[in-house]
Design a protein around this motif. Structure first.
Motif, PDB file in Angstrom:
ATOM      1  N   HIS A 108       1.570  20.634   6.647  1.00  0.00           N
ATOM      2  CA  HIS A 108       2.862  21.408   6.445  1.00  0.00           C
ATOM      3  C   HIS A 108       3.355  20.558   5.142  1.00  0.00           C
ATOM      4  CE1 HIS A 108       1.999  21.482  10.564  1.00  0.00           C
ATOM      5  NE2 HIS A 108       2.428  22.596  10.637  1.00  0.00           N
ATOM      6  N   GLY A 109       3.221  19.265   4.982  1.00  0.00           N
ATOM      7  CA  GLY A 109       3.933  18.546   3.677  1.00  0.00           C
ATOM      8  C   GLY A 109       5.366  18.145   3.970  1.00  0.00           C
ATOM      9  N   ASN A 110       5.504  17.028   3.134  1.00  0.00           N
ATOM     10  CA  ASN A 110       6.832  16.633   3.004  1.00  0.00           C
ATOM     11  C   ASN A 110       7.862  17.437   2.305  1.00  0.00           C
ATOM     12  OD1 ASN A 110       6.086  14.644   4.885  1.00  0.00           O
ATOM     13  ND2 ASN A 110       6.258  12.765   3.514  1.00  0.00           N
ATOM     14  N   ASN A 111       9.224  17.314   2.431  1.00  0.00           N
ATOM     15  CA  ASN A 111      10.048  18.121   1.637  1.00  0.00           C
ATOM     16  C   ASN A 111      10.359  17.169   0.187  1.00  0.00           C
ATOM     17  OD1 ASN A 111      10.641  19.842   3.899  1.00  0.00           O
ATOM     18  ND2 ASN A 111      12.042  18.046   4.590  1.00  0.00           N
ATOM     19  N   ILE A 112       9.162  17.334  -0.648  1.00  0.00           N
ATOM     20  CA  ILE A 112       9.175  16.814  -1.921  1.00  0.00           C
ATOM     21  C   ILE A 112       8.307  17.679  -2.881  1.00  0.00           C
ATOM     22  CG2 ILE A 112       6.990  15.648  -1.354  1.00  0.00           C
ATOM     23  CD1 ILE A 112       8.331  12.978  -2.518  1.00  0.00           C
ATOM     24  N   ALA A 113       8.645  17.463  -4.168  1.00  0.00           N
ATOM     25  CA  ALA A 113       7.915  18.367  -5.093  1.00  0.00           C
ATOM     26  C   ALA A 113       6.890  17.750  -5.791  1.00  0.00           C
ATOM     27  CB  ALA A 113       8.794  19.018  -6.113  1.00  0.00           C
ATOM     28  N   VAL A 114       5.808  18.617  -6.094  1.00  0.00           N
ATOM     29  CA  VAL A 114       4.616  17.942  -6.722  1.00  0.00           C
ATOM     30  C   VAL A 114       4.778  17.148  -7.980  1.00  0.00           C
ATOM     31  CG1 VAL A 114       2.608  18.863  -8.206  1.00  0.00           C
ATOM     32  CG2 VAL A 114       3.188  20.098  -6.155  1.00  0.00           C
ATOM     33  N   GLU A 115       5.995  17.393  -8.758  1.00  0.00           N
ATOM     34  CA  GLU A 115       6.333  16.573  -9.641  1.00  0.00           C
ATOM     35  C   GLU A 115       6.827  15.330  -9.278  1.00  0.00           C
ATOM     36  OE1 GLU A 115       5.799  15.398 -13.418  1.00  0.00           O
ATOM     37  OE2 GLU A 115       5.096  17.366 -12.504  1.00  0.00           O
ATOM     38  N   ASP A 116       7.382  15.290  -8.059  1.00  0.00           N
ATOM     39  CA  ASP A 116       8.038  14.136  -7.400  1.00  0.00           C
ATOM     40  C   ASP A 116       6.800  13.071  -6.846  1.00  0.00           C
ATOM     41  OD1 ASP A 116      10.660  14.577  -7.461  1.00  0.00           O
ATOM     42  OD2 ASP A 116      10.604  15.746  -5.803  1.00  0.00           O
ATOM     43  N   GLN A 117       5.707  13.536  -6.381  1.00  0.00           N
ATOM     44  CA  GLN A 117       4.508  12.856  -6.295  1.00  0.00           C
ATOM     45  C   GLN A 117       4.189  12.243  -7.324  1.00  0.00           C
ATOM     46  OE1 GLN A 117       1.902  15.259  -2.875  1.00  0.00           O
ATOM     47  NE2 GLN A 117       1.631  16.035  -4.977  1.00  0.00           N
ATOM     48  N   ARG A 118       3.986  13.042  -8.638  1.00  0.00           N
ATOM     49  CA  ARG A 118       3.494  12.333  -9.748  1.00  0.00           C
ATOM     50  C   ARG A 118       4.378  11.408 -10.387  1.00  0.00           C
ATOM     51  NH1 ARG A 118       0.274  14.563 -13.326  1.00  0.00           N
ATOM     52  NH2 ARG A 118       0.739  16.748 -12.492  1.00  0.00           N
ATOM     53  N   ASN A 119       5.643  11.371 -10.261  1.00  0.00           N
ATOM     54  CA  ASN A 119       6.706  10.355 -10.638  1.00  0.00           C
ATOM     55  C   ASN A 119       6.584   9.043  -9.672  1.00  0.00           C
ATOM     56  OD1 ASN A 119       7.437  12.140 -12.853  1.00  0.00           O
ATOM     57  ND2 ASN A 119       9.131  12.831 -11.597  1.00  0.00           N
ATOM     58  N   LYS A 120       6.513   9.338  -8.466  1.00  0.00           N
ATOM     59  CA  LYS A 120       6.453   8.289  -7.611  1.00  0.00           C
ATOM     60  C   LYS A 120       5.078   7.346  -7.828  1.00  0.00           C
ATOM     61  CE  LYS A 120       9.994   9.481  -3.998  1.00  0.00           C
ATOM     62  NZ  LYS A 120      10.652   8.578  -3.909  1.00  0.00           N
ATOM     63  N   LEU A 121       3.971   8.029  -7.877  1.00  0.00           N
ATOM     64  CA  LEU A 121       2.885   7.328  -8.043  1.00  0.00           C
ATOM     65  C   LEU A 121       2.727   6.557  -9.592  1.00  0.00           C
ATOM     66  CD1 LEU A 121       0.545  10.046  -6.716  1.00  0.00           C
ATOM     67  CD2 LEU A 121       0.850   7.872  -5.736  1.00  0.00           C
ATOM     68  N   ARG A 122       3.427   7.167 -10.445  1.00  0.00           N
ATOM     69  CA  ARG A 122       3.459   6.443 -11.598  1.00  0.00           C
ATOM     70  C   ARG A 122       4.422   5.246 -11.611  1.00  0.00           C
ATOM     71  NH1 ARG A 122       3.470  11.625 -15.729  1.00  0.00           N
ATOM     72  NH2 ARG A 122       1.290  11.944 -16.265  1.00  0.00           N
ATOM     73  N   LEU A 123       5.453   5.361 -10.845  1.00  0.00           N
ATOM     74  CA  LEU A 123       6.387   4.123 -10.517  1.00  0.00           C
ATOM     75  C   LEU A 123       5.841   3.123 -10.086  1.00  0.00           C
ATOM     76  CD1 LEU A 123       9.220   3.131 -10.622  1.00  0.00           C
ATOM     77  CD2 LEU A 123       9.525   4.293  -8.450  1.00  0.00           C
ATOM     78  N   VAL A 124       4.862   3.490  -8.916  1.00  0.00           N
ATOM     79  CA  VAL A 124       4.077   2.368  -8.386  1.00  0.00           C
ATOM     80  C   VAL A 124       3.124   1.681  -9.214  1.00  0.00           C
ATOM     81  CG1 VAL A 124       2.211   2.219  -6.442  1.00  0.00           C
ATOM     82  CG2 VAL A 124       4.230   3.347  -5.955  1.00  0.00           C
ATOM     83  N   VAL A 125       2.470   2.361 -10.148  1.00  0.00           N
ATOM     84  CA  VAL A 125       1.534   1.891 -11.034  1.00  0.00           C
ATOM     85  C   VAL A 125       2.061   0.970 -11.883  1.00  0.00           C
ATOM     86  CG1 VAL A 125      -0.351   2.403 -12.743  1.00  0.00           C
ATOM     87  CG2 VAL A 125      -0.483   3.765 -10.644  1.00  0.00           C
ATOM     88  N   GLU A 126       3.310   1.449 -12.565  1.00  0.00           N
ATOM     89  CA  GLU A 126       3.917   0.661 -13.600  1.00  0.00           C
ATOM     90  C   GLU A 126       4.544  -0.489 -13.134  1.00  0.00           C
ATOM     91  OE1 GLU A 126       6.538   3.394 -15.255  1.00  0.00           O
ATOM     92  OE2 GLU A 126       5.123   4.634 -16.258  1.00  0.00           O
ATOM     93  N   THR A 127       5.189  -0.246 -12.068  1.00  0.00           N
ATOM     94  CA  THR A 127       5.825  -1.733 -11.419  1.00  0.00           C
ATOM     95  C   THR A 127       4.776  -2.629 -10.944  1.00  0.00           C
ATOM     96  OG1 THR A 127       7.537   0.012 -10.592  1.00  0.00           O
ATOM     97  CG2 THR A 127       7.354  -2.255  -9.731  1.00  0.00           C
ATOM     98  N   ALA A 128       3.742  -2.223 -10.275  1.00  0.00           N
ATOM     99  CA  ALA A 128       2.798  -3.217 -10.108  1.00  0.00           C
ATOM    100  C   ALA A 128       2.207  -3.707 -11.274  1.00  0.00           C
ATOM    101  CB  ALA A 128       1.550  -2.582  -9.215  1.00  0.00           C
ATOM    102  N   ARG A 129       1.838  -3.177 -12.339  1.00  0.00           N
ATOM    103  CA  ARG A 129       1.334  -3.679 -13.507  1.00  0.00           C
ATOM    104  C   ARG A 129       2.138  -4.738 -13.941  1.00  0.00           C
ATOM    105  NH1 ARG A 129      -1.306   1.571 -16.118  1.00  0.00           N
ATOM    106  NH2 ARG A 129      -3.507   1.542 -15.128  1.00  0.00           N
ATOM    107  N   GLU A 130       3.338  -4.577 -13.914  1.00  0.00           N
ATOM    108  CA  GLU A 130       4.607  -5.427 -14.642  1.00  0.00           C
ATOM    109  C   GLU A 130       4.674  -6.745 -13.758  1.00  0.00           C
ATOM    110  OE1 GLU A 130       8.253  -3.203 -15.427  1.00  0.00           O
ATOM    111  OE2 GLU A 130       6.935  -1.671 -16.453  1.00  0.00           O
ATOM    112  N   MET A 131       4.534  -6.448 -12.353  1.00  0.00           N
ATOM    113  CA  MET A 131       4.592  -7.740 -11.676  1.00  0.00           C
ATOM    114  C   MET A 131       3.243  -8.519 -11.486  1.00  0.00           C
ATOM    115  SD  MET A 131       7.516  -7.656 -10.065  1.00  0.00           S
ATOM    116  CE  MET A 131       7.386  -8.994  -8.936  1.00  0.00           C
ATOM    117  N   TRP A 132       2.141  -7.845 -11.388  1.00  0.00           N
ATOM    118  CA  TRP A 132       0.815  -8.448 -11.377  1.00  0.00           C
ATOM    119  C   TRP A 132      -0.050  -8.507 -12.497  1.00  0.00           C
ATOM    120  CZ3 TRP A 132       2.578  -5.567  -6.954  1.00  0.00           C
ATOM    121  CH2 TRP A 132       3.047  -6.566  -6.046  1.00  0.00           C
ATOM    122  N   GLY A 133       0.150  -7.713 -13.365  1.00  0.00           N
ATOM    123  CA  GLY A 133      -0.785  -7.220 -14.581  1.00  0.00           C
ATOM    124  C   GLY A 133      -1.670  -6.412 -14.171  1.00  0.00           C
ATOM    125  N   ASP A 134      -2.536  -5.749 -14.861  1.00  0.00           N
ATOM    126  CA  ASP A 134      -3.369  -4.618 -14.705  1.00  0.00           C
ATOM    127  C   ASP A 134      -4.782  -5.003 -14.102  1.00  0.00           C
ATOM    128  OD1 ASP A 134      -4.427  -1.989 -14.453  1.00  0.00           O
ATOM    129  OD2 ASP A 134      -4.977  -1.963 -16.818  1.00  0.00           O
TER     130      ASP A 134
END
Length: 370
Positions: free
Chosen positions: A343-369
């Motif tokens: 059924h999926g959550n009440n979230i848009a496909v573009e929100d998926q993309r934005n949230k995953l990019r946020l995770v990747v970028e934040t983690a890289r800034e905290m720990w490096g790549d």
């Protein structure tokens, strides 16, 4: 202990594209064959693999695109297990909730066939170099918690300990060995039950079934360790703790304290995905039990709603968690998948993309790549 592919990860499921949902409905009506549906699933999985690679993820799943539910589709393929499809109920406040499925053990539990092997082989064929295909499966505790003793055949299992737990561990071990032989090196087990035991209403329900909610986490740690003991050397085995994720709702709340010691100290898992996206998860103090060598993936980014978290707030929360567990043993992810059921959550496909990019970028800034 095995290391995660990166300091940023995700739980596994993604919103199904409309054409895939329509194909599943056509298959249910007998308008297309299982083989035709699988071809359409292949197309959707190839697209979601590229989606994950494009946002920079290092671990890649098939989005659970071949499943209706994160757990039932796997468990019902184990020999000796019968599941009833859950139903959607509407609560008094108008929100919807998935009534838990009935999962019953009606015969000796066994590994009747390879369950995820063919699915993994297709996923692996789509994943690019430098990335790790990940398989998600339900935790074996699902076979006990929902029904308790009453849900397990007394004829086949007059006593649960050790024969029932050993049989389930053997079945899971056979599946892990099958996956390993196909090239799989990363498996995540999804477990709602330990997280549910943080919630007093769920603890009371366990008491009503004849179980002691204070004893269960320690029993489950031993149960999981029987599976871990069968894990092929070189395979990363992680666990995701979930409080419910049906259509952006949740089923349980509560601090991890009641289960933290059993979960983090006693269980021989390599990594834990722990939900920490809002107040219902409590504080980070339970992380003090984390031993050396293990990783906690902080689920600070919600998958339930589209609003994007602040990167500065995420960094402050990671630093707060690091007061209780070493920074080098922490990582970042969304708190759950985006679609634990079809059924999926009440979230848009573009929100998926934005949230995953946020995770990747934040983690890289905290720990490096890394």
């Amino acid at each position: 202990m095995q290391r995660l592919p990166a300091r940023y990860d995700h739980v596994g499921s993604f919103l199904r594209p409309r054409y895939l949902l329509e194909a599943r409905e056509q298959k249910a009506r007998g308008e297309i064959t299982p083989a035709q549906l699988r071809e359409i699933e292949d197309k959707a999985i190839a697209e979601i693999v590229k989606f994950q690679e494009d946002v920079g993820l290092k671990s890649i799943t098939d989005g659970e695109f071949r499943r209706t539910y994160f757990h039932i589709d796997f468990l019902e393929q184990l020999g000796g297990v019968k599941t009833d499809i859950p139903v959607t109920i509407r609560k008094p406040d108008g929100s919807e909730e998935l009534a838990p499925p009935v999962i019953r053990v009606i015969d000796k539990v066994r590994h009747a066939k390879d369950i995820q092997k063919a699915d993994f082989e297709f996923l692996k064929s789509q994943v690019g170099a430098g990335r790790t295909p990940k398989v998600t499966i339900p935790s074996p505790t699902m076979l006990h918690f929902r029904g308790g003793r009453a849900g397990i055949s007394k004829e086949d299992y007059p006593e649960l300990d050790p024969v029932f737990y050993d049989d389930v561990a053997q079945a899971y071990g056979d599946e892990l060995r099958s996956l390993y032989a196909a090239g799989c090196r990363y498996v995540q087990m999804d477990d709602t039950n330990l997280a549910y035991l943080c919630d007093e209403k769920m603890r009371e329900a366990a008491r009503q079934r004849g179980d002691d909610p204070n004893e269960l986490p320690h029993r489950y740690a031993k149960f999981i360790n029987k599976v871990v003991a069968q894990k092929p050397q070189g395979m990363l085995l992680a666990m995701h703790l979930c409080r419910g994720n049906f259509k952006s709702t949740f089923a349980a709340a509560g601090n991890y304290e009641p289960v933290a010691e059993a979960l983090l100290k006693e269980m021989d898992i390599d990594a834990y995905f722990m939900e920490y996206d809002d107040d219902r998860s409590g504080d980070f103090r339970p992380l003090r039990y984390l031993p050396k060598g293990k990783t906690v993936v902080l689920g600070l980014v919600t998958t339930k709603f589209g609003q994007l978290e602040s990167k500065d707030v995420l960094k402050r929360r990671i630093e707060e968690a690091a007061k209780y567990a070493p920074m080098e043993q922490l990582a970042l992810s969304p708190q759950c998948g985006f679609s634990s059921t079809v059924h999926g959550n009440n979230i848009a496909v573009e929100d998926q993309r934005n949230k995953l990019r946020l995770v990747v970028e934040t983690a890289r800034e905290m720990w490096g790549d890394n």
